[in-house]
Design an enzyme around this catalytic site. Structure first.
Site, short mmCIF file in Angstrom:
data_model
loop_
_atom_site.label_atom_id
_atom_site.label_comp_id
_atom_site.label_asym_id
_atom_site.label_seq_id
_atom_site.Cartn_x
_atom_site.Cartn_y
_atom_site.Cartn_z
N SER A 128 23.66 41.18 21.93
CA SER A 128 24.59 40.08 21.66
C SER A 128 23.98 38.97 20.80
O SER A 128 24.71 38.20 20.19
CB SER A 128 25.10 39.49 22.98
OG SER A 128 24.01 39.04 23.74
N ASN B 80 42.49 42.04 34.14
CA ASN B 80 41.21 41.49 33.74
C ASN B 80 41.22 40.03 34.15
O ASN B 80 42.10 39.28 33.73
CB ASN B 80 41.02 41.60 32.21
CG ASN B 80 39.78 40.87 31.73
OD1 ASN B 80 38.82 40.71 32.48
ND2 ASN B 80 39.80 40.44 30.48
N GLY B 81 40.27 39.62 34.98
CA GLY B 81 40.21 38.21 35.34
C GLY B 81 40.06 37.99 36.83
O GLY B 81 39.60 38.87 37.57
N CYS C 32 31.60 30.51 37.34
CA CYS C 32 32.89 30.82 36.71
C CYS C 32 33.88 31.23 37.79
O CYS C 32 33.55 32.02 38.69
CB CYS C 32 32.71 31.96 35.71
SG CYS C 32 34.30 32.45 34.97
N GLY D 287 32.90 46.91 31.25
CA GLY D 287 32.85 47.39 32.62
C GLY D 287 32.43 48.84 32.68
O GLY D 287 33.06 49.69 32.06
N CYS E 232 38.00 31.68 27.14
CA CYS E 232 36.60 31.73 27.60
C CYS E 232 35.61 31.68 26.43
O CYS E 232 35.58 32.59 25.59
CB CYS E 232 36.40 33.03 28.38
SG CYS E 232 34.70 33.35 28.83
N CYS F 95 36.40 42.80 33.05
CA CYS F 95 36.97 44.13 32.94
C CYS F 95 37.65 44.24 31.59
O CYS F 95 37.80 43.26 30.87
CB CYS F 95 37.99 44.35 34.05
SG CYS F 95 37.28 44.19 35.69
N TYR G 54 28.83 35.88 24.16
CA TYR G 54 28.12 37.01 24.74
C TYR G 54 28.97 38.26 24.99
O TYR G 54 28.56 39.36 24.66
CB TYR G 54 27.50 36.54 26.07
CG TYR G 54 26.92 37.61 26.96
CD1 TYR G 54 25.94 38.47 26.50
CD2 TYR G 54 27.36 37.75 28.27
CE1 TYR G 54 25.40 39.45 27.33
CE2 TYR G 54 26.83 38.72 29.11
CZ TYR G 54 25.86 39.56 28.63
OH TYR G 54 25.34 40.52 29.44
N CYS H 52 31.67 26.41 32.55
CA CYS H 52 30.35 26.75 33.10
C CYS H 52 29.26 25.86 32.49
O CYS H 52 28.16 25.80 33.02
CB CYS H 52 30.04 28.23 32.93
SG CYS H 52 30.42 28.89 31.33
S1 SF4 Z 1 33.75 29.17 33.19
FE1 SF4 Z 1 32.47 29.97 31.49
S2 SF4 Z 1 32.44 32.20 31.77
FE2 SF4 Z 1 34.16 31.37 32.99
S3 SF4 Z 1 35.99 31.49 31.66
FE3 SF4 Z 1 35.09 29.44 31.40
S4 SF4 Z 1 33.67 29.69 29.65
FE4 SF4 Z 1 34.15 31.73 30.39
#
Ligand code: SF4
Length: 498
Positions: free
Chosen positions: A319, A139-140, A418, A65, A272, A39, A278, A477
């Site tokens: 992207s 956001n999150g 994630c 979003g 992140c 978001c 991306y 991830c």
């Molecule tokens: S798990 Fe991947 S998508 Fe989620 S916050 Fe960490 S880097 Fe970002």
């Protein structure tokens, strides 16, 4: 129950098709096999045109979003707000913005999973509680939200939404302390990745989680303070960028000015990495790195790690274009627009018939035959999730006559879900979790496939210069090393909690 949720003037919830191409169906409604943005939040303190600034700021954050948008303003006494389903330009018009009078505001654009796509979850959520009005934009995702929600429900709380935000409101409302201390206490109970904007009748409060997983930046317009998920939203209103909000920080803005405080000590910094790869716009900066430049370096590093002789390089829009330029510059292979995105698909009420879907309605992406026909193509993309989209795009290039298609992915293999606000499929659906790179190459019908190394990613972002563990990035991830506890005995939540 110490507060009630206010519903306000809201518009009907239309059923919209998102314009995904090649709708082969997964049963989910939205089959475009990419990661979904979380978001976007935007806040203003101390400017008479707070609602107009929020409109332009949210418009710049639209890529984060598209499901719903909302703005709440405070004039020192009352709240005025409007939320609706759809794009910012669909939810707001000139009259609605003009009716939102006040010099303090918070705004939100939301992506949600399809099951949660309804107006009651649109933000900012607005509450009336013991000390007055409270609005929250998030956001999150709060990983331990189900556990906290269950405990609150056992103690008599009644929830009206599935949003994490309402859990925070309950925690604040149940406290006997003043608003700022109650919020700090509440934030300390949350585990996850989040950026919150909270507004009362006379205060704006800004906070991010103790790892800084989700981005939030502060700027100034004259004497006013502005906050946004990305710096591009501050640039668009002519703000001067001041700094990123630090992990565990809480900023309080009221008639006494800005108080820089924290609700907890910062832990390992873990912004992140997918923001760089991306999500974020290329004209945004995060932690001092411009996104376009970082992506160019990813492409350049990719070329060093996995060179392949070819006639042209193309990037999957939007992207991966920066990374494709980087790959081309590093190798000397010409960059070409081999793939074109239709910018005007968006949402439509005209959904394709089954027959048209089976023919593969190409609403979003086309290959340029005159560019790729007979050519050996290096196709740069940012990630492979289930593998279905990559296969479709490779096949688009082949159908347009490409002689060879070599796929280069500017991130490591995406193997783990994630928990911090990105809507990812179940681990078993992530192709990299159960196939080797050779198997994936066959699956997506490419001539060759390579992924950027974790070290290449950190170096490209500039993380090694920071001296922080893993360059101050979350790479969970890719490497399954989560910065927070993510297992709460089956009472945890992944994906997006907005
Ligand atoms: S798990 Fe991947 S998508 Fe989620 S916050 Fe960490 S880097 Fe970002």
């Amino acid at each position: 129950m110490s507060y009630e949720i206010k519903t306000g003037k809201e518009q009907a919830d239309p059923i919209l098709w998102t314009g995904d191409y090649y709708n082969e169906g997964t049963g989910s409604g939205d089959i475009f096999d990419t990661l979904k943005e979380e978001c976007g939040v935007f806040g203003v303190f101390g400017h008479p045109e707070a609602s107009s600034m929020s409109y332009y700021g949210l418009h710049a954050l639209q890529h984060r979003g598209e499901e719903s948008a909302g703005i709440c303003v405070a004039d020192g006494r009352d709240f005025n707000y409007h939320r609706g389903m759809g794009l910012v330009k669909e939810v707001f018009d000139k009259d609605k913005i003009a009716s939102l009078i006040g010099d303090m505001s918070i705004g939100h654009v939301r992506y949600s999973t399809s099951g949660d796509s309804r107006l009651t979850n649109a933000q900012p959520l607005v509450f009336k509680y013991r000390d007055g009005d409270l609005a929250i934009a998030t956001n999150g995702n709060i990983v331990n939200e189900p556990l906290i929600r269950k405990q609150l429900e056992q103690n008599g709380s009644i929830f009206q939404t599935t949003s994490d935000t309402e859990v925070l409101a309950h925690l604040i409302a149940r406290s006997q302390k003043d608003f700022v201390e109650a919020t700090k206490d509440a934030l300390r109970q949350l585990v996850g990745g989040f950026a919150f904007l909270l507004m009362t009748n006379d205060k704006l409060l800004v906070a991010t989680d103790s790892h800084g997983l989700r981005p939030l930046v502060m700027g100034r317009v004259g004497e006013a303070y502005v906050f946004a998920s990305e710096s591009c939203a501050l640039e668009v209103i002519g703000a001067k960028i001041i700094r990123d909000i630090e992990p565990g920080e809480v900023l309080v803005l009221d008639k006494d000015g800005l108080l820089e405080d924290r609700f907890t000590e910062p832990k390992r910094k873990a912004l992140c990495a997918m923001e760089y790869i991306y999500f974020a716009r290329p004209d945004s900066d995060m932690n001092g790195s411009n996104l376009h430049s970082a992506r160019k370096r990813m492409g350049s590093r990719m070329a060093i790690e996995a060179f392949v002789d070819a006639d042209l390089v193309t990037g999957v829009p939007d992207s991966s274009i920066s990374a494709a330029i980087g790959y081309a510059e590093q190798t000397g292979i010409p960059y070409e627009l081999g793939l074109i995105k239709n910018k005007y698909t968006g949402r439509t009420f005209i959904q394709p018939s089954q027959e048209l879907r089976e023919q593969g309605v190409k609403m979003k992406l086309s290959a340029v035959r005159s560019v790729v026909e007979g050519q050996r193509v290096v196709m740069i993309d940012d990630s492979i999730v289930r593998g279905t989209t990559s296969r479709r795009i490779v096949n688009l290039l082949r159908e347009a006559g490409a002689a060879e298609v070599h796929v280069r992915i500017t991130s490591p293999p995406f193997k783990n879900p994630c928990f911090y606000g990105i809507d990812t499929p179940d681990r078993r659906e992530l192709i990299a979790s159960y196939q080797t790179i050779e198997e994936m190459c066959l699956e997506i019908n490419a001539d060759s496939l390579a992924f950027l190394s974790p070290d290449g990613l950190i170096t490209s972002i500039g993380g090694h210069n920071s001296g922080d563990y893993k360059g101050g990035l979350c790479l969970s991830c890719f490497d399954n090393d989560y910065p927070t506890q993510v297992d709460f005995g089956g009472e945890e939540k992944d994906g997006c909690g907005c």
